[in-house]
Each structure stands twice: as C-alpha cells, then as structure tokens.
Design a protein around this motif. Structure first.
Motif, PDB file in Angstrom:
ATOM      1  N   GLY A 291      -3.982   2.951  -4.554  1.00 22.64           N
ATOM      2  CA  GLY A 291      -4.872   2.532  -3.291  1.00 22.64           C
ATOM      3  C   GLY A 291      -5.876   2.038  -2.666  1.00 22.64           C
ATOM      4  N   SER A 292      -4.483   0.852  -2.578  1.00 22.06           N
ATOM      5  CA  SER A 292      -5.335  -0.219  -1.245  1.00 22.06           C
ATOM      6  C   SER A 292      -4.626   0.840  -0.060  1.00 22.06           C
ATOM      7  N   ILE A 293      -5.300   0.284   0.393  1.00 21.82           N
ATOM      8  CA  ILE A 293      -5.009   0.103   2.226  1.00 21.82           C
ATOM      9  C   ILE A 293      -4.300  -0.552   2.699  1.00 21.82           C
ATOM     10  N   TRP A 294      -3.116  -0.058   3.462  1.00 19.45           N
ATOM     11  CA  TRP A 294      -2.895  -1.407   4.563  1.00 19.45           C
ATOM     12  C   TRP A 294      -3.030  -1.138   6.015  1.00 19.45           C
ATOM     13  N   ILE A 295      -3.375  -2.098   6.701  1.00 21.83           N
ATOM     14  CA  ILE A 295      -4.499  -2.425   7.986  1.00 21.83           C
ATOM     15  C   ILE A 295      -3.085  -2.616   8.611  1.00 21.83           C
ATOM     16  N   ALA A 296      -2.800  -2.197  10.198  1.00 18.19           N
ATOM     17  CA  ALA A 296      -1.884  -2.897  11.549  1.00 18.19           C
ATOM     18  C   ALA A 296      -3.503  -3.497  12.641  1.00 18.19           C
ATOM     19  N   ASP A 297      -3.063  -4.939  11.750  1.00 24.32           N
ATOM     20  CA  ASP A 297      -3.699  -5.744  12.351  1.00 24.32           C
ATOM     21  C   ASP A 297      -3.145  -6.152  14.470  1.00 24.32           C
ATOM     22  N   ARG A 298      -3.700  -5.548  15.117  1.00 24.47           N
ATOM     23  CA  ARG A 298      -3.070  -5.089  16.197  1.00 24.47           C
ATOM     24  C   ARG A 298      -3.307  -7.356  16.976  1.00 24.47           C
ATOM     25  N   GLY A 299      -4.006  -6.981  17.017  1.00 24.14           N
ATOM     26  CA  GLY A 299      -3.857  -8.600  17.737  1.00 24.14           C
ATOM     27  C   GLY A 299      -3.968 -10.087  16.898  1.00 24.14           C
ATOM     28  N   ASN A 300      -3.278  -9.656  16.097  1.00 26.13           N
ATOM     29  CA  ASN A 300      -2.439 -10.664  14.964  1.00 26.13           C
ATOM     30  C   ASN A 300      -1.391 -10.431  14.615  1.00 26.13           C
ATOM     31  N   ASN A 301      -0.330  -9.040  15.284  1.00 26.99           N
ATOM     32  CA  ASN A 301       0.871  -8.440  15.214  1.00 26.99           C
ATOM     33  C   ASN A 301       1.181  -8.842  13.970  1.00 26.99           C
ATOM     34  N   ALA A 302      -0.047  -8.156  13.015  1.00 31.32           N
ATOM     35  CA  ALA A 302       0.474  -8.484  11.744  1.00 31.32           C
ATOM     36  C   ALA A 302      -0.494  -7.603  10.698  1.00 31.32           C
ATOM     37  N   ILE A 303       0.833  -7.076   9.458  1.00 29.32           N
ATOM     38  CA  ILE A 303       0.387  -6.295   8.676  1.00 29.32           C
ATOM     39  C   ILE A 303      -0.254  -6.596   7.447  1.00 29.32           C
ATOM     40  N   ARG A 304      -1.722  -5.981   7.461  1.00 29.58           N
ATOM     41  CA  ARG A 304      -2.408  -6.555   6.010  1.00 29.58           C
ATOM     42  C   ARG A 304      -2.579  -5.780   5.499  1.00 29.58           C
ATOM     43  N   SER A 305      -3.317  -6.026   3.697  1.00 33.47           N
ATOM     44  CA  SER A 305      -3.511  -5.575   3.279  1.00 33.47           C
ATOM     45  C   SER A 305      -5.062  -5.561   2.808  1.00 33.47           C
ATOM     46  N   MET A 306      -5.374  -4.700   1.907  1.00 33.78           N
ATOM     47  CA  MET A 306      -7.185  -4.448   1.271  1.00 33.78           C
ATOM     48  C   MET A 306      -7.310  -2.717  -0.378  1.00 33.78           C
ATOM     49  N   THR A 307      -7.952  -4.096  -0.659  1.00 32.47           N
ATOM     50  CA  THR A 307      -8.303  -3.139  -2.246  1.00 32.47           C
ATOM     51  C   THR A 307      -9.318  -2.730  -1.941  1.00 32.47           C
ATOM     52  N   ALA A 308      -9.381  -1.419  -3.644  1.00 36.93           N
ATOM     53  CA  ALA A 308     -11.161  -1.232  -3.435  1.00 36.93           C
ATOM     54  C   ALA A 308     -12.148  -1.957  -3.556  1.00 36.93           C
ATOM     55  N   GLU A 309     -12.007  -3.395  -3.705  1.00 37.71           N
ATOM     56  CA  GLU A 309     -12.919  -3.907  -3.897  1.00 37.71           C
ATOM     57  C   GLU A 309     -13.192  -5.005  -2.713  1.00 37.71           C
ATOM     58  N   GLY A 310     -12.351  -4.569  -2.038  1.00 43.05           N
ATOM     59  CA  GLY A 310     -12.000  -5.538  -0.426  1.00 43.05           C
ATOM     60  C   GLY A 310     -11.471  -6.423  -0.286  1.00 43.05           C
ATOM     61  N   VAL A 311     -10.577  -6.174  -0.969  1.00 38.99           N
ATOM     62  CA  VAL A 311      -9.513  -8.291  -1.051  1.00 38.99           C
ATOM     63  C   VAL A 311      -8.665  -8.137  -0.872  1.00 38.99           C
ATOM     64  N   VAL A 312      -8.281  -8.565   0.940  1.00 41.53           N
ATOM     65  CA  VAL A 312      -7.990  -8.607   2.017  1.00 41.53           C
ATOM     66  C   VAL A 312      -6.357  -9.420   1.776  1.00 41.53           C
ATOM     67  N   THR A 313      -5.293  -9.398   2.198  1.00 40.58           N
ATOM     68  CA  THR A 313      -4.383 -10.092   2.226  1.00 40.58           C
ATOM     69  C   THR A 313      -3.125  -9.961   2.996  1.00 40.58           C
ATOM     70  N   THR A 314      -2.355 -11.049   3.784  1.00 43.66           N
ATOM     71  CA  THR A 314      -1.488 -10.171   4.492  1.00 43.66           C
ATOM     72  C   THR A 314      -0.269  -9.716   3.982  1.00 43.66           C
TER      73      THR A 314
END
Length: 403
Positions: free
Chosen positions: A63-86
């Motif tokens: 259920g988490s959402i992975w994000i390609a953070d293009r400008g940071n050249n990183a992959i991030r994760s976001m939970t349903a509650e909005g908690v963002v981790t790298t």
C-alpha cells in the motif's frame, strides 16, 4: 501506474425527465506531502517532507507509494499517512530517474532516463542495472507475465523486455515520442506524448491508432465534443493511470490540469469523452474545489484502488491528493449535461440546459460575476479569463473568455 488488469462492467448514464435522481461529482484538491515551490531532500510527514521534481508514483503491494524523486536522483517511499522516507539515496546510481513500477515479486524498476537504462531496486534498496541500450527511456509498465514495456522516447518506440532480460521492439511509433503508457481492459496500450498533442492506442498486434487529440498545440485545456475525443486539445503527458471502470486519468503538463478520457459503452476510447476535472489552466498550487484549484506542470498520477481518490505529483515539488465525491440528489428538471456555445467565446455565449431558471458566472476565485435568466449572455463587460458557469445552482461547466 499499474499492471495490466482485466475487469467487467461498464459505466452508464441515464437521462430522465420529471423527478430524477442525479449524481454530481466533485473533486477536492489538498496538498498531501511537500511544500509548494520549496525544493529539498528531507524525510518527514506530510508538509514537512521535501522533494525536488517528484515525477513518478507507483503503488507497492503493502500500500505504500514509491516516488522517483528526479531532481534528487533518489527513490522515496510514502505511506498512506504521508510519512516519507528515502529508499535509495543519491549515490550515483541514477541520473534523472523518471517513472517506475513493481513486478509481481515486489522488485521496483525505474526508467533511469539520462543514463539510458532500466534500473532494478530490490525491497532492501539494492540497485542494479537490469537493461541498457535505450535513448531517454521515460516510463515502464508490466503485464501479468512480468513482461516489461518501456516508453523508449527518443527511439520513438515501445520496447518489450522479458523477465529474462530479452529486449524487442513491441511497437514503432513514427514521429510520436512516448512518455507514459497504461494497459486498458483489452490489452491495448494507451500512450501519452509530449510532442504530437495526441493520445495513441497500441493494439497487441502492434497496430497504432490515434484515439484523442487533433494533433495541434492548443492554447487551453479544451475538451472537445463528447464522444469525439479527436476534437479535444490534448497537451503534454508524462503520467497516466486507469481506474477499474476503464476511465483514463491524465496529468496534463502543458495545460496544468487533470483530465479524464472515458470510453464509450463498448470500451472504445476513440469514441469516448475527454473532460477536465481539476485545474483552471493557470499555473499555481492552490488547493480547493477542482474547478478553482491550480496545478504547476503535473507529472504523475496514481488512482487509489477504491476509485474514490488519486494522487498527483507535480513540478512545484509537492504531491496532491484529489478526493472524488459523488453526491446524489433530486432534481425537478431533466438531468442533462450543460453545454455552452461557443467556448472559448469573446462576445456572447448561449447556454443549453433543460428548465433554466438562473445562470450565474463565477470567477476562478469563486466571486459571482454575472447572473441571468436568459440563455444568451453578452460577455461585453467580462474580461478575458477562465470562469465557471452554474445553471440552477447545481450544473456547472468551465468557460474560457478571450478578447
């Protein structure tokens, strides 16, 4: 973006006279994570997290959402509650990562655009190169057999990669530069671009058909004639998703809007209807109702499984959540769609709707500009801009005034 999914059932609209039960759909836009126009690289919850051009949203099995953070050249994760981790830090593994997706084993693959390759990220964050030989790959999607389909932009092709890594050309697209794609229920790929101002469908046999857009660069998010999507002004697309009813959701980068393409009752997108559901067409980051909220070059879109909301990542370094609410009420008039002609308009408009008692024109900020009981309205004293026309205090439609 999601895997190829098959479903049954079609959406139907019934128009009745006299006392009718009507459904009015509203879209409420809120900022879910990040701070508008603030570029950064901080983990956190909701507005305390920061991004730099997030341009991919992909749902993991948990259920988490992975994000390609293009400008940071990183992959991030976001939970349903909005908690963002790298998940993957900017350690040289990526160079402008664009859209990614998960295979059935929970591995994440991403189009590493500027490195012209596809990268694999395991659940523990280990990054390896999966495939090379592309020219600015933009996105990828899987079918049910874990075959990958890559929008290989500058090669003007959709490439297919088997789980064993065998690469072939699935479709050659001529002048069309593919940016994003999703599967419809019949196994066709719906593909968006940034250079042709059209949407094409690629059949399983490789046949390419234009399903929306007139092929010219428009000046506004004009939806065209219902049932004739080739009359719509199609912008630039880097993000598509599709819900369980077959409705295609589109992040229109050029026109700063969120739009849908709903197929006809037979599932034919070339006879479907394009509709702008959120955004005024002006750059901004204002939350609120879909007709007044503003976006800045939206890049990615992800529909939630319940079809009641979706997420949008945009160039102003934020992720928005759009909640869909379908309310039901009783109307004592014919429940038909409002139509305005001409639109865009400069001198006057004619409003068509059964049983008109009052027409009111609002600015995009919600200020009432004009009221009328006649269906032909002069625009002499209304300056150029984008407005909302409301009939009988319930049916609404966008109006573009040009001078």
């Amino acid at each position: 973006m999601k895997k190829r999914t098959f479903w049954s059932g079609v959406m139907a609209l019934t128009f009745c006279t006299a006392l009718t039960v009507s459904a009015t759909t509203t879209y409420t836009v809120t900022t879910f994570a990040g701070t508008a126009n603030v570029a950064g690289f901080a983990d956190g919850t909701g507005l305390t997290a920061t991004f730099r051009y997030p341009n991919s949203l992909s749902r993991k099995a948990d259920g988490s959402i992975w994000i390609a953070d293009r400008g940071n050249n990183a992959i991030r994760s976001m939970t349903a509650e909005g908690v963002v981790t790298t998940i993957s830090t900017p350690n040289g593994s990526f160079n402008a990562p664009w859209q990614g997706n998960f295979d059935s084993q929970g591995n994440y693959f991403v189009a590493d655009k500027a490195n012209h390759r596809i990268q694999k990220v395991t659940p523990d964050g280990t990054v390896t190169t999966f495939a090379t030989g592309f020219s600015n790959p933009m996105s990828l999607i899987f079918d049910n057999e874990d075959n990958m389909y890559v929008s290989d932009r500058d090669n003007k092709a959709i490439k297919k990669i088997t789980p064993a890594g065998v690469i072939s050309t699935y479709a050659s697209l001529g002048a069309f530069l593919p940016n994003c794609a999703v599967f419809d229920k019949n196994g066709n790929l719906l593909v968006g671009s940034g250079n042709t101002y059209t949407i094409v469908s690629v059949a399983p046999d490789g046949t390419v058909t234009t399903v929306a857009g007139d092929g010219t660069k428009g000046t506004a998010s004009l939806d065209g004639t219902p049932g004739q999507p080739l009359t719509a002004e199609i912008g630039q697309y880097f993000g598509f998703d599709i819900d369980s009813n077959g409705v295609l959701y589109m992040a229109d980068y050029l026109f700063h809007t969120i739009r849908t393409l709903t197929p006809d009752e037979n599932g034919d997108y070339s006879k479907g209807t394009v509709k702008t559901i959120a955004g005024t067409g002006q750059k901004g980051f204002a939350d609120g109702n879909g007709s007044t909220a503003t976006f800045t070059n939206p890049l990615a879109i992800l529909v939630n499984p319940d079809n009641n909301s979706f997420f949008v990542a945009e160039s102003s370094n934020i992720i928005r959540k759009i909640t869909i609410d379908t309310g039901t009420g009783i109307d004592e008039i014919n429940n038909q769609t409002i139509s305005i002609y001409p639109n865009p308009a400069s001198e006057y408009i004619t409003v068509n709707h059964e049983g008109i008692s009052q027409i009111e024109i609002f600015s995009i900020t919600g200020a009432s500009i004009l009221r009328s009981t006649a269906n032909r309205i002069s625009l002499e004293n209304i300056p150029a801009g984008i407005y909302v026309v409301k009939v009988n205090n319930h049916a609404t439609e966008r109006l573009i005034v040009r001078k």
